[in-house]
Motif scaffolding. Structure first.
Motif, PDB file in Angstrom:
ATOM      1  N   ARG A 213       0.946  -1.213  -0.182  1.00 39.97           N
ATOM      2  CA  ARG A 213       0.224   0.178   0.114  1.00 39.97           C
ATOM      3  C   ARG A 213       0.775   1.346   0.069  1.00 39.97           C
ATOM      4  O   ARG A 213       0.361   2.158  -0.756  1.00 39.97           O
ATOM      5  CB  ARG A 213      -0.904   0.249   1.299  1.00 39.97           C
ATOM      6  CG  ARG A 213      -2.225  -0.833   1.002  1.00 39.97           C
ATOM      7  CD  ARG A 213      -3.238  -0.557   1.930  1.00 39.97           C
ATOM      8  NE  ARG A 213      -2.807  -0.953   3.394  1.00 39.97           N
ATOM      9  CZ  ARG A 213      -2.894  -2.248   4.041  1.00 39.97           C
ATOM     10  NH1 ARG A 213      -3.335  -3.125   3.434  1.00 39.97           N
ATOM     11  NH2 ARG A 213      -2.472  -2.037   5.415  1.00 39.97           N
ATOM     12  N   ALA A 216       2.260   1.573  -3.536  1.00 37.00           N
ATOM     13  CA  ALA A 216       1.009   2.084  -4.642  1.00 37.00           C
ATOM     14  C   ALA A 216       0.976   3.690  -4.370  1.00 37.00           C
ATOM     15  O   ALA A 216       1.036   4.218  -5.448  1.00 37.00           O
ATOM     16  CB  ALA A 216      -0.214   1.357  -4.131  1.00 37.00           C
ATOM     17  N   CYS A 219       3.945   5.179  -5.913  1.00 34.43           N
ATOM     18  CA  CYS A 219       3.969   5.282  -7.336  1.00 34.43           C
ATOM     19  C   CYS A 219       2.947   5.999  -8.227  1.00 34.43           C
ATOM     20  O   CYS A 219       3.195   6.671  -9.187  1.00 34.43           O
ATOM     21  CB  CYS A 219       3.539   3.951  -7.877  1.00 34.43           C
ATOM     22  SG  CYS A 219       5.038   2.749  -7.444  1.00 34.43           S
TER      23      CYS A 219
END
Ligand SMILES: Cc1cc2nc3c(=O)[nH]c(=O)nc-3n(C[C@H](O)[C@H](O)[C@H](O)COP(=O)(O)OP(=O)(O)OC[C@H]3O[C@@H](n4cnc5c(N)ncnc54)[C@H](O)[C@@H]3O)c2cc1C
Length: 229
Positions: A213, A216, A219
């Motif tokens: 998490r 992500a 990113c």
């Protein structure tokens, strides 16, 4: 001697949980050739590449210095079915329906040496199991015991590596003044679009979902689900 009861603890079956986590993800397996500078994976360009290649990352990023720790577990199938149960005290023993599993060893192994099971590790695990529960040890080892060994990629401080991959030579240049006592006045230069999750050591299943998490969010440029990242 007392202990700590985790009433809501879970026994995870990796093969089942991983296939569940990969629902809706397109998976292609096989050895991957990458070029970090050009963001190429097997000659195809990607916006983002996440290196999650454990010890192999030592080949991709020569400076990263991951160390291998060999771990062996023992298991039996077809034991008397029982409710899920886990005991731990450094080593651990797990029961799930008719399966039993116990271990694990934690031995330094040189980079490049493949994981292999050993009688010595099996004996270490048997001793640990005897200390956890002599009854459990007798009942589990009356059946054929299977050993399995694998390598954990581990960092020197036992903390995982989650985030953008530094541009090593540019970082040396940027921070060279630190040797002379100058303050750090720049962010670390990174390889654009290249990220990593690695170095989970003995805690990949515990930390993996959280690390995923955090990564992500990095990113995609969203808010991080961690207070400090
Ligand atoms: C015996 C043992 C017991 C453990 N018990 C626990 C536990 O109870 N709880 C817990 O939280 N953790 C436990 N762990 C640790 C956990 O298994 C690891 O932390 C976790 O697997 C790390 O995940 P990873 O994806 O980073 O690395 P890995 O699981 O090592 O996966 C790396 C993957 O990258 C692939 N790869 C490498 N190079 C390439 C390439 N060039 N192309 C394509 N693929 C490549 C490899 O084939 C591999 O599939 C245990 C580990 C062992 C060995």
């Amino acid at each position: 001697g007392g202990g700590l009861l985790h009433k809501r603890a879970l026994v995870l079956e990796p093969a089942r949980i991983i296939s569940g986590l990969l629902d809706n993800v397109r998976v292609r397996t096989g050895t991957v050739e990458i070029s970090l500078q050009d963001r190429l994976v097997n000659a195809e360009v990607f916006d983002i590449i996440v290196l999650a290649t454990a010890m192999e990352t030592n080949r991709q990023l020569g400076w990263v210095g991951l160390e291998g720790r060999l771990g062996q577990v023992e298991s039996v199938a077809d034991a008397t079915p029982v409710q899920a149960e886990a005991m731990a005290s450094g080593h651990y023993a797990l029961a799930l329906e008719d399966q039993r599993l116990w271990g694990a060893t934690f031995e330094k192994i040189e980079d490049g040496v493949p994981a292999a099971t050993s009688a010595a590790a099996r004996a270490t695990n048997a001793d640990a199991l005897r200390q956890l529960s002599p009854w459990w040890q007798r009942s589990a080892t009356s059946l054929p015991v299977q050993s399995r060994a694998a390598i954990r990629a581990t960092t020197a401080d036992r903390l995982p590596l989650v985030g953008a991959v530094p541009d090593y030579s540019a970082a040396l240049e940027t921070f060279s003044g630190m040797r002379k006592g100058r303050p750090v006045d720049a962010d670390a230069p990174v390889l654009p679009g290249i990220f990593m999750v690695n170095g989970f050591g003995a805690r990949g299943f515990t930390w993996g979902p959280w690390a995923g998490r955090v990564l992500a969010a990095m990113c995609l440029g969203g808010p991080s689900p961690a207070e400090v990242a």
